[in-house]
Design a protein around this motif. Structure first.
Motif, mmCIF file in Angstrom:
data_model
loop_
_atom_site.group_PDB
_atom_site.id
_atom_site.type_symbol
_atom_site.label_atom_id
_atom_site.label_comp_id
_atom_site.label_asym_id
_atom_site.label_seq_id
_atom_site.Cartn_x
_atom_site.Cartn_y
_atom_site.Cartn_z
ATOM 1 N N VAL A 198 45.860 54.270 8.828
ATOM 2 C CA VAL A 198 46.682 54.585 9.870
ATOM 3 C C VAL A 198 47.331 53.680 10.651
ATOM 4 O O VAL A 198 47.137 52.471 10.904
ATOM 5 C CB VAL A 198 45.516 55.156 10.831
ATOM 6 N N ILE B 270 49.579 53.033 14.133
ATOM 7 C CA ILE B 270 49.842 53.345 15.586
ATOM 8 C C ILE B 270 51.003 52.638 16.270
ATOM 9 O O ILE B 270 51.309 51.697 15.888
ATOM 10 C CB ILE B 270 48.570 53.162 16.352
ATOM 11 N N ARG C 261 40.890 45.944 13.735
ATOM 12 C CA ARG C 261 40.267 47.187 13.765
ATOM 13 C C ARG C 261 40.630 47.898 12.569
ATOM 14 O O ARG C 261 40.327 49.210 12.383
ATOM 15 C CB ARG C 261 40.661 47.867 15.033
ATOM 16 N N GLY C 262 41.352 47.353 11.617
ATOM 17 C CA GLY C 262 41.931 48.172 10.522
ATOM 18 C C GLY C 262 43.018 49.152 10.758
ATOM 19 O O GLY C 262 43.384 50.102 9.772
ATOM 20 N N ILE C 263 43.697 49.110 11.774
ATOM 21 C CA ILE C 263 44.590 49.709 12.070
ATOM 22 C C ILE C 263 46.197 49.050 11.818
ATOM 23 O O ILE C 263 46.202 47.862 12.352
ATOM 24 C CB ILE C 263 44.692 50.302 13.588
ATOM 25 N N HIS C 264 47.005 49.522 11.304
ATOM 26 C CA HIS C 264 48.374 49.162 11.290
ATOM 27 C C HIS C 264 49.141 49.378 12.753
ATOM 28 O O HIS C 264 49.297 50.720 13.110
ATOM 29 C CB HIS C 264 49.203 49.904 10.189
ATOM 30 N N GLU C 265 49.585 48.340 13.264
ATOM 31 C CA GLU C 265 50.039 48.577 14.529
ATOM 32 C C GLU C 265 51.856 48.522 14.328
ATOM 33 O O GLU C 265 52.410 47.493 13.979
ATOM 34 C CB GLU C 265 49.766 47.598 15.524
ATOM 35 N N MET C 266 52.429 49.624 14.217
ATOM 36 C CA MET C 266 53.733 49.716 14.043
ATOM 37 C C MET C 266 54.682 49.238 15.147
ATOM 38 O O MET C 266 54.392 49.306 16.189
ATOM 39 C CB MET C 266 54.093 51.256 13.825
ATOM 40 N N VAL D 99 40.030 55.124 20.890
ATOM 41 C CA VAL D 99 41.071 55.164 19.811
ATOM 42 C C VAL D 99 40.647 54.588 18.622
ATOM 43 O O VAL D 99 40.884 55.263 17.559
ATOM 44 C CB VAL D 99 42.348 54.047 20.306
ATOM 45 N N GLN D 100 39.673 53.556 18.749
ATOM 46 C CA GLN D 100 38.976 53.100 17.244
ATOM 47 C C GLN D 100 38.330 54.131 16.356
ATOM 48 O O GLN D 100 38.498 54.376 15.493
ATOM 49 C CB GLN D 100 38.414 52.033 17.736
ATOM 50 N N THR E 91 39.958 51.456 24.264
ATOM 51 C CA THR E 91 40.147 51.160 22.937
ATOM 52 C C THR E 91 39.124 51.401 21.844
ATOM 53 O O THR E 91 39.529 52.077 20.699
ATOM 54 C CB THR E 91 39.934 49.486 22.949
ATOM 55 N N SER F 151 40.782 56.754 14.992
ATOM 56 C CA SER F 151 41.371 56.061 13.948
ATOM 57 C C SER F 151 40.118 56.108 12.786
ATOM 58 O O SER F 151 40.829 56.474 11.701
ATOM 59 C CB SER F 151 41.912 54.891 14.103
ATOM 60 N N TYR G 291 46.456 51.182 23.355
ATOM 61 C CA TYR G 291 45.003 51.642 23.639
ATOM 62 C C TYR G 291 44.783 51.929 25.231
ATOM 63 O O TYR G 291 43.724 51.414 25.594
ATOM 64 C CB TYR G 291 44.185 50.561 23.022
ATOM 65 N N GLN H 299 41.166 57.849 9.350
ATOM 66 C CA GLN H 299 41.174 56.906 8.390
ATOM 67 C C GLN H 299 40.293 57.458 7.085
ATOM 68 O O GLN H 299 40.665 57.359 5.802
ATOM 69 C CB GLN H 299 40.748 55.617 8.464
#
Lengths: 178, 72
Positions: A29, A31, B14-19, A10-11, A7, A14, A35, A18
């Protein structure tokens, strides 16, 4: 790009993308996947739509498609790393007619497995042979594409420190090829 | 009927868009209609039937093949 956990890797991946993207867009971003270690690559884009609109007189849009895997890293303190397995960076004009596209997509029924560039209809090249050609390139990163957008294509940067940001993130995302 | 927002809360901690699958399908379908004048499902059927085997290098075809991965 590495991490102590899958995880975290991936963070970190990203976060770098970003930060680089923030030089030209406020898109986030996105996804599709997860993860975890998977035979099937995870998918990443700048979302939520296929293209993000960019500032500047050229009224360009950018589409980013990245596939990546989480793999074991030889460094024991950060035993996971991200490896990019496919990329597509496409600039399109105001009507979403595609202009240029940087591709690397090994193993998809295509005989072209090396990184290449397409000059598409929006580039108005006018020669069919060029329009259909796979023009060889080196390994292209999102960082490269963002720098190109600002310095060559007239895209308006969204932050004053974009040079510093791209210098910083280039040092990292240049090592992602899987 | 309300539609789901594409901004927070769908951006995770985490500031990520999870599509989601639905968002991936929508993105792919729109692209297929724009590039090939067919639905995403129609493109997948045509691709799997080998209808693009004579033009697998076309950027539009490659693009849709890649985008189809967001719809799975």
């Amino acid at each position: 790009m590495t991490g102590r956990t899958e995880t975290e890797a991936v963070q970190n991946f990203s976060d770098v993308l970003q930060k680089a993207a923030s030089c030209i867009t406020d898109s986030v971003v996105s996804i599709r996947g997860g993860y975890h270690v998977s035979v099937r690559p995870h998918r990443l884009t700048l979302g939520p739509d296929e293209f993000v609109r960019l500032g500047g007189e050229g009224r360009l849009s950018l589409s980013v498609i990245l596939f990546y895997r989480i793999i074991e890293n030889s460094e024991p303190r950060e035993p996971w790393r991200i490896a990019t397995t496919t990329y597509s960076y496409t600039f399109a004009d105001e009507s979403l007619q595609e202009v240029i596209a940087y591709h690397w997509h090994p193993g998809r029924r295509s005989a072209v497995s090396d990184p290449h560039l397409h000059l598409q209809s929006g580039a108005k090249v006018g020669r069919r042979d060029i329009a259909n050609a796979h023009l060889p390139t080196g390994w292209v990163t999102l960082n490269d594409v963002i720098r190109l957008a600002i310095t060559e294509l007239g895209v308006t940067p969204r932050r004053e420190d974009w040079r510093d940001v791209l210098d910083e993130t280039r040092a990292i995302d240049g090592h992602l090829r899987g | 009927m309300s539609t789901r927002p594409k901004t927070p809360p769908y951006i995770n901690e985490r500031g990520i868009h999870e599509m989601t699958l639905e968002e991936g399908q929508e993105m792919f379908d729109k692209a297929a209609r724009r590039l090939m004048n067919m639905s995403g499902d129609e493109f997948v059927r045509a691709w799997e039937a080998g209808e693009f085997d004579d033009q697998p290098e076309r950027p539009e075809v490659i693009r849709l093949v890649l985008l189809s991965e967001f719809a799975k």
